[in-house]
Design an enzyme around this catalytic site. Structure first.
Site, short mmCIF file in Angstrom:
data_model
loop_
_atom_site.label_atom_id
_atom_site.label_comp_id
_atom_site.label_asym_id
_atom_site.label_seq_id
_atom_site.Cartn_x
_atom_site.Cartn_y
_atom_site.Cartn_z
N GLU A 99 45.31 11.13 23.24
CA GLU A 99 46.95 11.27 24.34
C GLU A 99 46.45 11.38 26.03
OE1 GLU A 99 45.94 16.27 23.02
OE2 GLU A 99 47.02 15.92 24.96
N CYS A 159 46.34 16.58 20.67
CA CYS A 159 45.46 16.68 19.73
C CYS A 159 45.53 16.44 18.10
CB CYS A 159 44.79 18.11 19.45
SG CYS A 159 44.50 18.23 22.00
N HIS A 180 40.00 22.59 15.39
CA HIS A 180 40.28 22.21 17.10
C HIS A 180 40.12 23.32 17.73
CE1 HIS A 180 42.22 20.64 19.97
NE2 HIS A 180 42.90 21.22 20.21
#
Ligand code: CAA
Length: 384
Positions: A79, A111, A233
């Site tokens: 990103e 992400c 994450h």
């Protein structure tokens, strides 16, 4: 056919900032970062290091010449792209000397991008069992000086080689996704840094996890008790811990998975957020720092990309997976050059100066194995 991660590599830039120093400079209690976010350091990339150089370096650390002849797809999830049109994967393909008859693409969804890349790689190998796919998650997370997200910045890349009969992790076919059209973290085309609704983003991370995990349990019949560890994450480690706590109904399971969680954030704590790569860095940290895992153990994953798309999936550890790992990663991380807050502000936020014709002026030379050498007529030229 068993398909999954055969090799995994990691690259990080040479500079590091101690968050205790950042806290002092910003007049914040250092425990807000160390205890409140569970974050202690962040990786700082100079202007000559970007998603291309870090991605190439991560991949070079795991690939043999034989791999480069077998790879027919290169996927870069990011990103923090350096070009709106040309895929970073095309440049990395060239820097690594991968055989020409390959597909090279970039995937974007905050992400989450590299997780989508992993699924695409798996589908490709199912149709082409003899080929190999290189999936790279590469990002430089910058929120700006004195911004709310400043202590959660970072830089780095994780590269994974996806093959049939992998040596590390067999991917199961139990993936469940969710898409929500929200603005929790986004970056309009002309903005240098992302815009973020910080508190809302943390709420959405957890709500996407709990609702998707409910759906996952219904669809698969599995629950947290079936897993030896969970990798999430990690925008900052505390967020992942809150996520784990939000879905653990059983105290014993939570205690066991929390022990694994702390092993799975050792690298993230000293690197910071690397957006697309954070979940895979956490997986690498778990593999290289846990003594509690054995072959056959099932690992659960929660990938979250703001905007938002998330995915829960799982995999099974392969017999002898330890042979594919590194023992001295932490020692390498401890060798990084420590910078002061003033140096960090200069190094991390330096911008390339271009003349009217798009040629870089006075760009520092960088002796790293992969680095941006110059910009010529708006084209980024790298050396390897
Ligand atoms: N000692 C111990 N703990 C302290 C403390 C002290 N002296 N001072 C504060 N804390 C704790 C707070 O209690 C809080 O912990 P809890 O949430 O467990 O209560 C924690 O430190 C953070 O404090 P604040 O919430 O007050 O911090 P903040 O207002 O500065 O914002 C943030 C934190 C919103 C995460 C901000 O850093 C931010 O915007 N980060 C970027 C966005 C982000 O990472 N979002 C995550 C979800 S989105 C995603 O996952 C995608 C992605 O990668 C971006």
């Amino acid at each position: 056919m068993k398909i999954g991660i055969d090799k995994i590599g990691f690259a990080f830039p040479e500079f590091v900032l101690d968050l205790a120093d950042l806290a002092a400079a910003r007049n914040v209690d250092p425990n807000k970062f160390k205890v409140g976010l569970l974050q202690s350091e962040m990786a700082i990339a100079p202007v000559t290091q970007d998603i291309v150089t870090l991605g190439a370096q991560a991949a070079a650390s795991i690939l043999t010449e034989e791999d480069k002849q077998a790879i027919d797809m290169v996927i870069v999830g990011t990103e923090s792209s350096v070009d709106q049109s040309k895929a970073a994967a095309v440049v990395i393909h060239s820097l690594l000397g991968i055989q020409p008859f390959a597909r090279s693409i970039e995937m974007k969804e905050a992400c989450y991008g590299a997780t989508a890349g992993l699924s695409l790689a798996k589908t490709h190998i199912a149709q082409n069992p003899d080929s190999k796919v290189l999936v790279i998650a590469s990002d430089i997370a910058k929120y700006g000086i004195a911004s709310g997200g400043e202590p959660t910045q970072g830089a780095g890349a994780v590269a994974m080689l996806v093959t049939a009969d992998p040596s590390i992790l067999v991917l199961n076919s139990d993936n469940v996704c969710q898409t929500r059209d929200i603005y929790d973290f986004w970056r309009p085309n002309d903005d240098k840094y992302p815009r973020v609704d910080g508190k809302y983003s943390t709420e959405q991370y957890t709500d996407c996890l709990t609702t998707t995990f409910d759906y996952y349990k219904k669809k698969t019949g599995k629950d947290l008790e079936d897993f030896a560890a969970m990798c999430l994450h990690i925008p900052f480690p505390k967020q992942g811990l809150k996520g784990l706590r939000a879905i653990a109904a059983n105290e014993d399971t939570l205690t066991r998975l929390t022990d694994r969680f702390y092993e799975a954030i050792i690298y993230n704590q000293v690197i910071g957020n690397i957006y697309t790569g954070s979940i895979f860095l956490s997986f690498l940290s778990l593999l290289e720092n846990s003594q509690a895992l054995t072959a056959g153990d099932e690992i659960l994953f929660y990938s979250y990309g703001s905007g938002a798309v998330c995915e829960i999936f799982s995999g099974s550890l392969v017999e002898g997976y330890q042979a594919s790992l590194q023992e001295k990663r932490m020692a390498d991380l401890n060798q990084r050059t420590k910078v002061s807050v003033e140096e960090y502000e200069k190094i991390f936020f330096e911008e390339i100066v271009l003349d009217e014709a798009g040629n870089s002026i006075d760009l520092n030379s960088d002796e790293s194995p992969y680095a941006l050498e110059k910009v010529v007529e708006f084209k980024r030229i790298y050396h390897s």
